[in-house]
Design a protein around this motif. Structure first.
Motif, PDB file in Angstrom:
ATOM      1  N   PRO A   1      -8.430  -5.394  -2.876  1.00 16.65           N
ATOM      2  CA  PRO A   1      -8.277  -6.111  -4.150  1.00 16.65           C
ATOM      3  C   PRO A   1      -7.095  -5.608  -4.971  1.00 16.65           C
ATOM      4  N   LYS A   2      -6.549  -4.440  -4.630  1.00 17.47           N
ATOM      5  CA  LYS A   2      -5.399  -3.925  -5.379  1.00 17.47           C
ATOM      6  C   LYS A   2      -4.104  -4.627  -4.973  1.00 17.47           C
ATOM      7  N   THR A   3      -3.964  -4.917  -3.690  1.00 16.99           N
ATOM      8  CA  THR A   3      -2.722  -5.547  -3.218  1.00 16.99           C
ATOM      9  C   THR A   3      -2.814  -7.072  -3.171  1.00 16.99           C
ATOM     10  N   LEU A   4      -4.022  -7.611  -3.162  1.00 26.45           N
ATOM     11  CA  LEU A   4      -4.194  -9.048  -2.986  1.00 26.45           C
ATOM     12  C   LEU A   4      -3.495  -9.878  -4.061  1.00 26.45           C
ATOM     13  N   PRO A   5      -3.606  -9.542  -5.356  1.00 25.21           N
ATOM     14  CA  PRO A   5      -2.926 -10.361  -6.374  1.00 25.21           C
ATOM     15  C   PRO A   5      -1.412 -10.420  -6.167  1.00 25.21           C
ATOM     16  N   GLU A   6      -0.813  -9.301  -5.763  1.00 25.14           N
ATOM     17  CA  GLU A   6       0.633  -9.299  -5.561  1.00 25.14           C
ATOM     18  C   GLU A   6       1.019 -10.117  -4.335  1.00 25.14           C
ATOM     19  N   LEU A   7       0.192 -10.054  -3.286  1.00 24.30           N
ATOM     20  CA  LEU A   7       0.444 -10.872  -2.097  1.00 24.30           C
ATOM     21  C   LEU A   7       0.383 -12.360  -2.437  1.00 24.30           C
ATOM     22  N   ARG A   8      -0.576 -12.729  -3.261  1.00 25.88           N
ATOM     23  CA  ARG A   8      -0.683 -14.137  -3.665  1.00 25.88           C
ATOM     24  C   ARG A   8       0.527 -14.561  -4.503  1.00 25.88           C
ATOM     25  N   ARG A   9       1.040 -13.654  -5.343  1.00 23.35           N
ATOM     26  CA  ARG A   9       2.228 -13.983  -6.130  1.00 23.35           C
ATOM     27  C   ARG A   9       3.432 -14.203  -5.210  1.00 23.35           C
ATOM     28  N   LEU A  10       3.545 -13.380  -4.179  1.00 21.74           N
ATOM     29  CA  LEU A  10       4.632 -13.572  -3.225  1.00 21.74           C
ATOM     30  C   LEU A  10       4.524 -14.931  -2.542  1.00 21.74           C
ATOM     31  N   MET A  11       3.296 -15.305  -2.166  1.00 20.54           N
ATOM     32  CA  MET A  11       3.093 -16.601  -1.513  1.00 20.54           C
ATOM     33  C   MET A  11       3.362 -17.764  -2.470  1.00 20.54           C
ATOM     34  N   ARG A  12       3.015 -17.585  -3.714  1.00 17.93           N
ATOM     35  CA  ARG A  12       3.249 -18.645  -4.691  1.00 17.93           C
ATOM     36  C   ARG A  12       4.750 -18.814  -4.951  1.00 17.93           C
ATOM     37  N   ALA A  13       5.478 -17.710  -4.931  1.00 21.00           N
ATOM     38  CA  ALA A  13       6.921 -17.784  -5.158  1.00 21.00           C
ATOM     39  C   ALA A  13       7.616 -18.575  -4.071  1.00 21.00           C
ATOM     40  N   GLY A  14       7.052 -18.555  -2.851  1.00 26.52           N
ATOM     41  CA  GLY A  14       7.654 -19.332  -1.776  1.00 26.52           C
ATOM     42  C   GLY A  14       7.690 -20.816  -2.079  1.00 26.52           C
ATOM     43  N   VAL A  15       6.725 -21.321  -2.864  1.00 27.14           N
ATOM     44  CA  VAL A  15       6.660 -22.747  -3.186  1.00 27.14           C
ATOM     45  C   VAL A  15       7.384 -23.042  -4.503  1.00 27.14           C
ATOM     46  N   THR A  16       7.248 -22.157  -5.488  1.00 29.91           N
ATOM     47  CA  THR A  16       7.819 -22.445  -6.811  1.00 29.91           C
ATOM     48  C   THR A  16       9.321 -22.202  -6.872  1.00 29.91           C
ATOM     49  N   SER A  17       9.811 -21.232  -6.085  1.00 29.54           N
ATOM     50  CA  SER A  17      11.239 -20.913  -6.188  1.00 29.54           C
ATOM     51  C   SER A  17      11.886 -20.648  -4.842  1.00 29.54           C
ATOM     52  N   GLY A  18      11.179 -20.890  -3.750  1.00 30.32           N
ATOM     53  CA  GLY A  18      11.716 -20.555  -2.439  1.00 30.32           C
ATOM     54  C   GLY A  18      11.839 -21.749  -1.512  1.00 30.32           C
ATOM     55  N   SER A  19      11.930 -21.451  -0.219  1.00 29.51           N
ATOM     56  CA  SER A  19      12.197 -22.475   0.787  1.00 29.51           C
ATOM     57  C   SER A  19      10.991 -23.347   1.089  1.00 29.51           C
ATOM     58  N   ALA A  20       9.805 -22.991   0.568  1.00 32.47           N
ATOM     59  CA  ALA A  20       8.599 -23.779   0.825  1.00 32.47           C
ATOM     60  C   ALA A  20       8.326 -24.787  -0.282  1.00 32.47           C
ATOM     61  N   ALA A  21       9.334 -25.068  -1.125  1.00 32.84           N
ATOM     62  CA  ALA A  21       9.117 -25.954  -2.263  1.00 32.84           C
ATOM     63  C   ALA A  21       8.636 -27.331  -1.851  1.00 32.84           C
ATOM     64  N   ALA A  22       9.030 -27.784  -0.653  1.00 34.29           N
ATOM     65  CA  ALA A  22       8.639 -29.129  -0.217  1.00 34.29           C
ATOM     66  C   ALA A  22       7.149 -29.251   0.038  1.00 34.29           C
ATOM     67  N   ALA A  23       6.425 -28.116   0.083  1.00 32.75           N
ATOM     68  CA  ALA A  23       4.982 -28.159   0.315  1.00 32.75           C
ATOM     69  C   ALA A  23       4.192 -28.426  -0.957  1.00 32.75           C
ATOM     70  N   ALA A  24       4.870 -28.455  -2.114  1.00 27.60           N
ATOM     71  CA  ALA A  24       4.159 -28.669  -3.375  1.00 27.60           C
ATOM     72  C   ALA A  24       3.426 -30.005  -3.356  1.00 27.60           C
TER      73      ALA A  24
ATOM     74  N   LYS B   1       0.826  -1.212   0.000  1.00 25.15           N
ATOM     75  CA  LYS B   1       0.000   0.000   0.000  1.00 25.15           C
ATOM     76  C   LYS B   1       0.861   1.263   0.000  1.00 25.15           C
ATOM     77  N   ALA B   2       2.044   1.149   0.638  1.00 25.89           N
ATOM     78  CA  ALA B   2       2.946   2.302   0.707  1.00 25.89           C
ATOM     79  C   ALA B   2       3.780   2.459  -0.563  1.00 25.89           C
ATOM     80  N   GLY B   3       3.556   1.575  -1.549  1.00 25.01           N
ATOM     81  CA  GLY B   3       4.235   1.726  -2.831  1.00 25.01           C
ATOM     82  C   GLY B   3       5.444   0.845  -3.040  1.00 25.01           C
ATOM     83  N   LEU B   4       5.662  -0.156  -2.203  1.00 28.46           N
ATOM     84  CA  LEU B   4       6.811  -1.032  -2.366  1.00 28.46           C
ATOM     85  C   LEU B   4       6.703  -1.823  -3.664  1.00 28.46           C
TER      86      LEU B   4
END
Length: 629
Positions: free
Chosen positions: A543-566, A392-395
């Protein structure tokens, strides 16, 4: 039997009411005879009452005393409605109030006292009808109790969440016991149950009925069975009860037979054969699951022991048909298998679209104390909440943010044990790998108000209504860069696995929702440390920030340390973290996973230093839950 203090209070109140009537009149008026008879009866001075009758004093006194014992009466009081005199005869109209004790009903009935002059003195014309208009010579009272069996706790589909377990009920048939005082004394020595309470149950029960006195679990019965067999007239019956809990056992709760301690704690007319919830939902819904006993006042023939008449009856408060929960047996099985062998672990799964708790798995941790009501630092899994405020602060999620092994923010030091190798250092990478040094450095990009508001949008610190103890989380009030960095890194925050599962559910469904565990009935008997509150309304996310938050969460599984949860099926979203935690007793390493697949959101907490350990448990859970679905 009621306590002596209770009897004294009832007697004092009744004496005060009758004193003016007995003091204002003298013989030959019948008022003194009526007053002295009734006061003597209700205060237990049966000899004094008997002297005001024309019957044999010893027999009258015994009849009055036995009537109270046969009714197991806590008190007998009277209200005088009128007195008519016709020459040498008189008639007193009165209402009788018999307190049947504890939480039993108050029995009210109308009666008349016939009086006549005997050698110039007014006397009550004695017959058993003086006690009750339908009582006759050769008859006695009895109180028949009809307890309801314990009702089941069910999952969301109506399947029971407990199995039957055999209890052993020791009791007697009153007509077949020659020494009831001796039976009760020996049971007291073995069990600690009050002798007078046991004896009153025998004396007040129908003579041919089986009167349960003490209930034993299998282990206790095995210890005492030989000594119980030695008590003349005592019988032991097996009684199946739905009391052995299925998983989640700490949430369902365990049930035990009534003990002397629990009988005093409950304070009601609990009987042998009744059961008491020790913890969990069994304790929270104790009254609803057991209902209350039905009660009848009956007269019996002393010679034949056959019933003569039913004088009064109360059906009792019915319990609920069952306690229906939101738990899902298939999801619960997946949770149990996922944590098996993982070491100390807790897993909470909720339905993202409703907030309903589907499963609570644990190993070496308590499902209520730790999974629902625990207070743990969430580590960098909490940064996904901070990300809401940062976006929301523009990050920009693609902004480069290094992940060094060591960083100081506002004087607070943060260390990353294993920096991601071969990756471009960015905000997204920091989230995907839970890089605490990268995420803590974002503290300068958000103010304390925005950080607190972000936590509030995900229910952290909100009050909600659950029948069991639970914790929604707590974010400290902070000032300065160091304080904000510790919040973003999840070091100064406290959450429960339940509260973090709801965070994942909010991201999955687009709105934070309060948890629910029981759909029917609505209101339990809350424990003293559970405050009743109104259930909060769902809070939609931006609804403006939600899609980006979901992308961050998805990255944790596809390319991050949460890959074992796939897992197969719908995409898994999630982030992991490790955090050190000093609980006041020892230093602990905690591994977290927070994420979702489809409509099932989950948080996993276990004691491990490996950030992927919780993700592996989550992966096993998602694969198992997918098979059960």
């Amino acid at each position: 039997m009621a306590s002596s203090a209770r009897r004294a209070l009832a007697a004092a109140l009744s004496l005060a009411a009758l004193a003016p009537a007995t003091a204002c009149f003298a013989e030959p008026s019948p008022h003194n005879a009526v007053g002295e008879f009734l006061v003597g009866w209700q205060t237990g001075d049966f000899a004094a009452a008997a002297r005001r009758t024309d019957g044999d004093p010893a027999k009258v006194a015994k009849a009055l005393e036995q009537a109270g014992m046969q009714l197991d009466a806590a008190s007998i009081r009277f209200s005088l409605h009128g007195l008519r005199t016709d020459g040498d005869n008189a008639d007193a109209a009165l209402r009788v109030f018999v307190d049947l004790g504890d939480n039993n009903p108050l029995w009210r009935f109308d009666n008349h006292l016939p009086l006549h002059l005997v050698d110039g003195t007014w006397k009550v014309r004695w017959s058993p009808g003086v006690i009750h208009p339908q009582l006759r010579e050769g008859q006695r009272f009895a109180v028949k109790i009809s307890p309801e069996s314990r009702k089941p706790i069910e999952d969301r589909t109506g399947e029971p969440l407990q199995q039957e377990q055999t209890l052993f009920v020791a009791g007697v048939h009153p007509s077949g016991v020659q020494d009831p005082e001796g039976v009760c004394e020996r049971l007291f020595q073995l069990t600690g149950f009050a002798q007078d309470r046991l004896l009153s149950r025998i004396r007040s029960a129908p003579p041919q009925d089986f009167v349960p006195l003490v209930t034993f679990g299998a282990k206790k019965y095995a210890q005492l069975s030989d000594r119980l067999d030695e008590i003349p007239g005592l019988q032991v019956k097996k009684q199946p009860q739905p009391v052995a809990p299925a998983q989640p056992a700490d949430i369902i709760g365990r049930v035990s037979a009534i003990t002397p301690e629990s009988e005093q704690q409950l304070g009601g007319p609990q009987l042998a054969g009744d059961t008491v919830g020790q913890n969990g939902l069994q304790k929270a819904y104790q009254d609803q699951l057991t209902g209350s006993t039905g009660t009848k006042v009956i007269t019996y023939d002393l010679k034949t022991n056959e019933q003569v008449a039913e004088l009064a009856s109360w059906p009792g408060r019915r319990g609920v048909p069952s306690v229906r929960t939101t738990l899902d047996r298939g999801v619960q099985m997946a949770a149990d298998l996922a944590v098996n062998g993982a070491g100390p672990a807790a897993l909470v799964a909720v339905q993202a679209s409703t907030g309903k708790i589907l499963a609570v798995g644990s190993q070496q941790l308590d499902q209520e104390t730790d999974a629902l009501n625990g207070r743990f630092p969430p580590g960098t899994t909490f940064s996904i909440i901070a990300a809401d405020g940062l976006l929301k602060a523009g990050l920009d999620p693609g902004q480069k943010v290094p992940c060094p092994a060591d960083r100081t923010v506002g004087g607070a030091r943060f260390q990353q044990t294993a920096a991601p190798a071969g990756t471009s250092p960015s905000v997204t990478t920091g989230f995907a790998y839970g890089c605490v040094t990268a995420l803590a450095s974002l503290a300068r990009r958000i103010d304390t108000t925005a950080l607190a508001e972000a936590a509030g949008r995900y229910g952290i610190g909100r009050e909600w209504s659950l029948p069991l103890r639970s914790f929604s989380g707590q974010v400290p009030k902070v000032t300065g860069e160091a304080g904000k960095a510790k919040v973003i890194a999840g070091q100064s925050v406290r959450v429960s696995p339940l509260s973090m599962a709801l965070v994942a559910g909010a991201l999955a469904s687009g709105a934070w929702r309060p948890p629910s565990l029981v759909t029917s009935p609505a209101s339990p008997d809350l424990a003293a440390d559970v405050k009743p509150v109104a259930q909060p309304q769902p809070m939609p996310l931006d609804p403006k920030t939600l899609p980006e938050l979901r992308r961050l969460m998805r990255a944790g599984v596809t390319s991050g340390s949460a890959a074992a949860a796939a897992a197969p099926g719908e995409p898994v979203h999630g982030v992991v973290s490790t955090v050190r935690f000093d609980d006041g007793k020892r230093r602990r390493e905690l591994s977290w996973f927070v994420g979702w697949q489809g409509d099932v959101a989950v948080s996993v907490l276990l004691e491990a230093a490996d950030p992927a350990a919780a993700a592996r448990v989550a992966g096993r859970f998602f694969r198992g839950a997918g098979q059960t679905g």
